[in-house]
Design a protein around this motif. Sequence first.
Motif, mmCIF file in Angstrom:
data_model
loop_
_atom_site.group_PDB
_atom_site.id
_atom_site.type_symbol
_atom_site.label_atom_id
_atom_site.label_comp_id
_atom_site.label_asym_id
_atom_site.label_seq_id
_atom_site.Cartn_x
_atom_site.Cartn_y
_atom_site.Cartn_z
ATOM 1 N N SER A 144 0.829 -1.199 0.000
ATOM 2 C CA SER A 144 0.000 0.000 0.000
ATOM 3 C C SER A 144 0.871 1.260 0.000
ATOM 4 O O SER A 144 1.971 1.268 0.538
ATOM 5 C CB SER A 144 -0.903 -0.004 1.226
ATOM 6 O OG SER A 144 -1.832 1.051 1.139
ATOM 7 N N THR A 145 0.359 2.297 -0.624
ATOM 8 C CA THR A 145 1.020 3.598 -0.627
ATOM 9 C C THR A 145 0.330 4.499 0.390
ATOM 10 O O THR A 145 -0.896 4.655 0.352
ATOM 11 C CB THR A 145 0.912 4.240 -2.026
ATOM 12 O OG1 THR A 145 1.592 3.413 -2.968
ATOM 13 C CG2 THR A 145 1.522 5.642 -2.034
ATOM 14 N N ALA A 146 1.084 5.073 1.306
ATOM 15 C CA ALA A 146 0.492 6.004 2.271
ATOM 16 C C ALA A 146 0.357 7.367 1.624
ATOM 17 O O ALA A 146 1.301 7.860 1.002
ATOM 18 C CB ALA A 146 1.376 6.105 3.508
ATOM 19 N N VAL A 194 -6.497 10.797 -4.319
ATOM 20 C CA VAL A 194 -6.922 9.418 -4.036
ATOM 21 C C VAL A 194 -7.972 8.976 -5.058
ATOM 22 O O VAL A 194 -7.918 7.860 -5.589
ATOM 23 C CB VAL A 194 -7.471 9.295 -2.592
ATOM 24 C CG1 VAL A 194 -8.158 7.951 -2.386
ATOM 25 C CG2 VAL A 194 -6.348 9.483 -1.579
ATOM 26 N N GLU A 236 -2.967 0.520 -4.476
ATOM 27 C CA GLU A 236 -3.663 0.606 -3.189
ATOM 28 C C GLU A 236 -3.129 1.785 -2.360
ATOM 29 O O GLU A 236 -1.912 1.981 -2.283
ATOM 30 C CB GLU A 236 -3.444 -0.706 -2.423
ATOM 31 C CG GLU A 236 -4.329 -0.861 -1.200
ATOM 32 C CD GLU A 236 -3.834 -1.982 -0.291
ATOM 33 O OE1 GLU A 236 -3.944 -1.824 0.926
ATOM 34 O OE2 GLU A 236 -3.331 -2.993 -0.834
ATOM 35 N N THR A 237 -4.022 2.550 -1.775
ATOM 36 C CA THR A 237 -3.598 3.680 -0.939
ATOM 37 C C THR A 237 -4.197 3.583 0.454
ATOM 38 O O THR A 237 -5.278 3.036 0.643
ATOM 39 C CB THR A 237 -4.027 5.038 -1.549
ATOM 40 O OG1 THR A 237 -5.442 5.027 -1.753
ATOM 41 C CG2 THR A 237 -3.322 5.328 -2.849
ATOM 42 N N THR A 238 -3.477 4.129 1.427
ATOM 43 C CA THR A 238 -3.976 4.271 2.792
ATOM 44 C C THR A 238 -3.822 5.733 3.171
ATOM 45 O O THR A 238 -2.720 6.282 3.078
ATOM 46 C CB THR A 238 -3.151 3.408 3.772
ATOM 47 O OG1 THR A 238 -3.161 2.059 3.312
ATOM 48 C CG2 THR A 238 -3.725 3.484 5.186
ATOM 49 N N THR A 239 -4.917 6.368 3.565
ATOM 50 C CA THR A 239 -4.861 7.790 3.899
ATOM 51 C C THR A 239 -4.521 7.945 5.383
ATOM 52 O O THR A 239 -5.124 7.298 6.237
ATOM 53 C CB THR A 239 -6.209 8.448 3.581
ATOM 54 O OG1 THR A 239 -6.529 8.152 2.227
ATOM 55 C CG2 THR A 239 -6.144 9.946 3.756
ATOM 56 N N VAL A 240 -3.534 8.782 5.654
ATOM 57 C CA VAL A 240 -3.033 8.959 7.024
ATOM 58 C C VAL A 240 -3.097 10.450 7.389
ATOM 59 O O VAL A 240 -2.705 11.301 6.584
ATOM 60 C CB VAL A 240 -1.569 8.460 7.128
ATOM 61 C CG1 VAL A 240 -0.999 8.706 8.520
ATOM 62 C CG2 VAL A 240 -1.469 6.982 6.755
ATOM 63 N N GLU A 262 4.301 4.522 11.939
ATOM 64 C CA GLU A 262 3.393 4.510 10.795
ATOM 65 C C GLU A 262 4.116 5.013 9.540
ATOM 66 O O GLU A 262 4.006 4.421 8.467
ATOM 67 C CB GLU A 262 2.164 5.373 11.085
ATOM 68 C CG GLU A 262 1.139 5.252 9.968
ATOM 69 C CD GLU A 262 -0.271 5.454 10.442
ATOM 70 O OE1 GLU A 262 -0.476 6.316 11.309
ATOM 71 O OE2 GLU A 262 -1.163 4.748 9.930
ATOM 72 N N TYR A 269 5.623 2.243 5.497
ATOM 73 C CA TYR A 269 5.329 2.288 4.058
ATOM 74 C C TYR A 269 6.606 2.512 3.250
ATOM 75 O O TYR A 269 7.461 3.303 3.633
ATOM 76 C CB TYR A 269 4.351 3.429 3.758
ATOM 77 C CG TYR A 269 3.008 3.224 4.414
ATOM 78 C CD1 TYR A 269 1.997 2.536 3.763
ATOM 79 C CD2 TYR A 269 2.771 3.704 5.705
ATOM 80 C CE1 TYR A 269 0.765 2.332 4.378
ATOM 81 C CE2 TYR A 269 1.549 3.506 6.323
ATOM 82 C CZ TYR A 269 0.552 2.821 5.649
ATOM 83 O OH TYR A 269 -0.653 2.612 6.262
#
Length: 168
Positions: A2-4, A22, A30-34, A43, A47
């Motif tokens: 996943s890409t943050a 996004v 795939e992305t993860t929003t932080v 965290e 990534y």
Amino acid sequence: MSTAIIYSFTSNKTAKAGEKIVAAIGKSFETTTVDADQLTEEEFLAYNQLILGVPTWFDGELPHYWDEFVPAIEEMDLKGKKVAIYGLADQVGYPENFADGIGILGRLMRERGAELVGETAIESYKFESSHAIENDKFMGLVLDQENQARLSKKRIENWVEDLKNIFK
Ligand SMILES: Cc1cc2nc3c(=O)[nH]c(=O)nc-3n(C[C@H](O)[C@H](O)[C@H](O)COP(=O)(O)O)c2cc1C
């Protein structure tokens, strides 16, 4: 993998741009929003692909939430990580410090061993100087909602197309 995508959820224009990025990525990777306000070192380091959102504040400075995280980054080994940066900025209000935050964060990432990706052309902007420039390119994507809001959609689309070839 996943890409943050890390931006402050309370940084108005940067958060809106992050949501659009996004959406433009869609299912390409795939992305993860932080939330940058809640960011921990663990965290960040989890990534290998990161997209960082940084508005320039205080006449050429990072916003406080990134500035507070700088000492932690200065201790990190970021070898093997790919980092793309987008930044909100105002070329009319701050022509001498245009999008400097991208340059500050970008150079820091590189110093710690990360590979910077997603550079963009400077031609469609008008300003006097910018710390975000390297080899006649911006070190990331520059969005100016104050003066060039209508160009942002296309700029995001083009940038994301580039990222699709880089991020898996
Ligand atoms: C006090 C203040 C200082 C700013 N300084 C700069 C600057 O030095 N360079 C720049 O390009 N933009 C500067 N800006 C413009 C912001 O980067 C721009 O308004 C951005 O869209 C803000 O994004 P945000 O809503 O996520 O905070 C400044 C804005 C404010 C209010």
